[in-house]
Design a protein around this motif. Structure first.
Motif, mmCIF file in Angstrom:
data_model
loop_
_atom_site.group_PDB
_atom_site.id
_atom_site.type_symbol
_atom_site.label_atom_id
_atom_site.label_comp_id
_atom_site.label_asym_id
_atom_site.label_seq_id
_atom_site.Cartn_x
_atom_site.Cartn_y
_atom_site.Cartn_z
ATOM 1 N N THR A 292 8.092 10.699 109.445
ATOM 2 C CA THR A 292 7.397 9.942 110.495
ATOM 3 C C THR A 292 5.899 9.807 110.205
ATOM 4 O O THR A 292 5.215 9.011 110.853
ATOM 5 C CB THR A 292 7.514 10.683 111.849
ATOM 6 O OG1 THR A 292 6.842 11.956 111.686
ATOM 7 C CG2 THR A 292 8.971 10.900 112.227
ATOM 8 N N GLY A 293 5.396 10.639 109.284
ATOM 9 C CA GLY A 293 3.946 10.643 109.050
ATOM 10 C C GLY A 293 3.240 11.679 109.914
ATOM 11 O O GLY A 293 2.063 11.980 109.708
ATOM 12 N N ASN A 294 3.971 12.272 110.877
ATOM 13 C CA ASN A 294 3.355 13.310 111.721
ATOM 14 C C ASN A 294 3.421 14.648 110.980
ATOM 15 O O ASN A 294 4.250 15.507 111.291
ATOM 16 C CB ASN A 294 4.097 13.447 113.062
ATOM 17 C CG ASN A 294 4.147 12.138 113.831
ATOM 18 O OD1 ASN A 294 3.185 11.364 113.814
ATOM 19 N ND2 ASN A 294 5.281 11.856 114.464
ATOM 20 N N VAL A 295 2.546 14.845 110.012
ATOM 21 C CA VAL A 295 2.672 16.045 109.165
ATOM 22 C C VAL A 295 2.313 17.320 109.941
ATOM 23 O O VAL A 295 2.648 18.424 109.520
ATOM 24 C CB VAL A 295 1.798 15.916 107.894
ATOM 25 C CG1 VAL A 295 2.333 14.819 106.998
ATOM 26 C CG2 VAL A 295 0.342 15.702 108.249
ATOM 27 N N GLN A 296 1.671 17.157 111.110
ATOM 28 C CA GLN A 296 1.389 18.351 111.933
ATOM 29 C C GLN A 296 2.563 18.633 112.874
ATOM 30 O O GLN A 296 2.583 19.651 113.559
ATOM 31 C CB GLN A 296 0.102 18.139 112.769
ATOM 32 C CG GLN A 296 -1.172 17.993 111.931
ATOM 33 C CD GLN A 296 -1.362 19.159 110.950
ATOM 34 O OE1 GLN A 296 -0.994 20.312 111.247
ATOM 35 N NE2 GLN A 296 -1.883 18.856 109.784
ATOM 36 N N GLY A 297 3.546 17.708 112.903
ATOM 37 C CA GLY A 297 4.692 17.884 113.803
ATOM 38 C C GLY A 297 5.481 19.134 113.441
ATOM 39 O O GLY A 297 5.690 19.415 112.268
ATOM 40 N N LYS A 298 5.892 19.887 114.450
ATOM 41 C CA LYS A 298 6.596 21.146 114.212
ATOM 42 C C LYS A 298 8.115 20.981 114.264
ATOM 43 O O LYS A 298 8.851 21.947 114.027
ATOM 44 C CB LYS A 298 6.189 22.178 115.275
ATOM 45 C CG LYS A 298 4.735 22.627 115.203
ATOM 46 C CD LYS A 298 4.448 23.665 116.273
ATOM 47 C CE LYS A 298 2.969 24.072 116.245
ATOM 48 N NZ LYS A 298 2.530 24.492 117.604
ATOM 49 N N ALA B 158 2.305 18.927 105.854
ATOM 50 C CA ALA B 158 3.001 18.156 104.814
ATOM 51 C C ALA B 158 4.293 17.616 105.409
ATOM 52 O O ALA B 158 4.687 18.004 106.513
ATOM 53 C CB ALA B 158 3.316 19.068 103.618
ATOM 54 N N GLU B 159 4.936 16.735 104.652
ATOM 55 C CA GLU B 159 6.202 16.171 105.128
ATOM 56 C C GLU B 159 7.260 17.263 105.275
ATOM 57 O O GLU B 159 7.197 18.290 104.589
ATOM 58 C CB GLU B 159 6.706 15.130 104.113
ATOM 59 C CG GLU B 159 5.868 13.858 104.076
ATOM 60 C CD GLU B 159 6.485 12.806 103.129
ATOM 61 O OE1 GLU B 159 6.102 11.627 103.259
ATOM 62 O OE2 GLU B 159 7.325 13.190 102.279
ATOM 63 N N GLY B 160 8.232 17.033 106.139
ATOM 64 C CA GLY B 160 9.347 17.981 106.269
ATOM 65 C C GLY B 160 10.156 18.015 104.978
ATOM 66 O O GLY B 160 10.240 17.013 104.259
ATOM 67 N N THR B 161 10.730 19.188 104.680
ATOM 68 C CA THR B 161 11.493 19.356 103.425
ATOM 69 C C THR B 161 12.991 19.389 103.725
ATOM 70 O O THR B 161 13.395 19.448 104.892
ATOM 71 C CB THR B 161 11.123 20.722 102.803
ATOM 72 O OG1 THR B 161 11.573 21.749 103.730
ATOM 73 C CG2 THR B 161 9.621 20.840 102.604
ATOM 74 N N MET B 162 13.814 19.387 102.675
ATOM 75 C CA MET B 162 15.258 19.470 102.892
ATOM 76 C C MET B 162 15.619 20.823 103.515
ATOM 77 O O MET B 162 16.528 20.919 104.312
ATOM 78 C CB MET B 162 16.022 19.277 101.573
ATOM 79 C CG MET B 162 16.178 17.828 101.153
ATOM 80 S SD MET B 162 16.455 16.673 102.535
ATOM 81 C CE MET B 162 18.223 16.849 102.741
ATOM 82 N N ALA B 163 14.851 21.853 103.191
ATOM 83 C CA ALA B 163 15.110 23.169 103.819
ATOM 84 C C ALA B 163 14.881 23.083 105.323
ATOM 85 O O ALA B 163 15.585 23.709 106.120
ATOM 86 C CB ALA B 163 14.203 24.231 103.204
ATOM 87 N N ASP B 164 13.897 22.247 105.724
ATOM 88 C CA ASP B 164 13.662 22.037 107.159
ATOM 89 C C ASP B 164 14.865 21.349 107.797
ATOM 90 O O ASP B 164 15.213 21.596 108.945
ATOM 91 C CB ASP B 164 12.432 21.130 107.364
ATOM 92 C CG ASP B 164 11.121 21.829 107.023
ATOM 93 O OD1 ASP B 164 10.236 21.159 106.450
ATOM 94 O OD2 ASP B 164 11.013 23.046 107.292
#
Ligand code: AHG
Ligand code: MN
Ligand code: MN
Ligand code: MN
Length: 332
Positions: free
Chosen positions: A106-112, A147-153
């Motif tokens: 989404t571009g929201n790299v601060q998104g949790k 940073a962008e979410g990862t596959m582990a996320d």
């Protein structure tokens, strides 16, 4: 008995979210905001659905999705609306959608948060005015923000969900969700544009006499599955199969019953997808006192290998799911 924080029926969703947020001493409001973002998209999609016969958004979109399904126009519209609401809301860094092969950053790299979503469930029912739904699952990211979410996320097992819910666009539109402290249902009042608490603290009946299976596939049922369906008939259960998972699930959640999408010849791993259909409904049903498995093991403990993994789903009243599992165990 109602929990101490039982709020009067008629509380709005917004007020309920804010009030329940007090239950989480460390809550900083992001999950509350995320739930409101989802409710907003649900109101928009609800309006599109209710007009789909009047404006040219019925029928096929003319594209095949990663599932190999002919996307309906409303599949695409719902997908766009939910992704936009989650992107604009700012709380979600990465989205898994049934309608997109790859994850959506989404571009929201601060998104949790990570959201897995089936933007429109029951697509085959859109043009014939039968209930359809949206199903969503929410995880906290495990990677650091920035940073962008990862596959582990994204590939976390269902036990790591922080929230899950569905919207059912039916004779009335409802949003039903859990954050791990019970299940609550809200009914939409379109003239006010608000969801109101209508089904507080949903407890699913321990047993029931409804079974939901597409018996058109019974020629390829496993021996255990065939034996269980025969047992349901011997018991005189009612067969109810709407063809929209959300609608069948919702009826069984409130009245008692079991929904099964088993392994079939056409779908050896079952048709339903773990991340955005099986896991969210499994979280909800367990929070309401029910049970969900793949016939052998608890759905929420299945480790996802791919974001579009499919798995068989046995879900509903705890006594019925346990009985079905006994039939499945006999064939091993
Ligand atoms: P979706 O429309 O999101 O692809 O999901 C459809 C699912 C589920 O809603 C329903 O219970 C099931 O497909 C029906 O499948 P069959 O037509 O094979 O019974
Ligand atoms: Mn589909
Ligand atoms: Mn679906
Ligand atoms: Mn869908």
């Amino acid at each position: 008995q109602h929990d101490k924080l039982a709020l009067p029926v008629g509380t709005t969703l917004d007020r309920f979210i804010m009030r329940k947020q007090e239950d989480f001493p460390y809550a900083t409001g992001e999950l509350s905001q995320l739930l409101r973002d989802i409710a907003l998209a649900a109101k928009i999609v609800n309006r599109e659905i209710n007009r789909s016969g009047l404006i040219d958004i019925a029928g096929a979109y003319g594209n095949r999705n990663v599932q190999g399904e002919d996307q309906q126009k409303l599949d695409v519209i719902a997908n766009i609306r939910f992704i936009r609401a989650l992107r604009n809301g700012g709380e979600v860094c990465t989205i898994i959608s049934e309608e997109d092969e790859e994850v959506i950053q989404t571009g929201n790299v601060q998104g949790k948060y990570i959201v897995a979503i089936d933007p429109l469930d029951g697509s085959s029912n859109i043009d014939v005015n039968v209930s359809i739904g949206t199903i969503f699952s929410i995880y906290r990211r495990v990677s650091p923000t920035g940073a962008e979410g990862t596959m582990a996320d994204c590939l976390q097992s269902g036990t790591h969900q922080v929230a899950a819910g569905y919207v059912i666009y039916g004779s009335s539109t409802m949003m039903v969700y859990t954050t791990g402290n019970g299940v609550n249902g809200f009914t939409y009042e379109p003239s006010l544009g608000e969801f109101f608490l209508s089904h507080p603290n949903i407890q699913s009946p321990k047993s029931g006499n409804v079974y939901s299976v597409n018996e058109g596939s019974s020629v390829s049922f496993s021996p255990g599955m065939a034996a269980y369906v025969a047992y349901c008939k011997e018991q005189g259960y009612s067969a109810r199969y709407i063809g929209s998972l959300v609608a069948d699930f919702h009826r069984n959640l409130l009245k008692g019953g079991i929904y099964i999408y088993p392994s079939t010849q056409k779908s050896p791993k079952g048709k339903l997808r773990l991340m955005y259909e099986c896991n969210p409904l499994a979280f909800i049903v367990e929070q309401a006192g029910g049970k969900a498995s793949n016939g052998y093991m608890r759905t929420m403990e299945i480790e996802p290998l791919d974001m579009h993994d499919r798995c068989p789903l046995f879900i509903g009243s705890v006594d019925l799911v346990s009985q079905a599992e006994e039939f499945m165990a006999r064939e091993l």
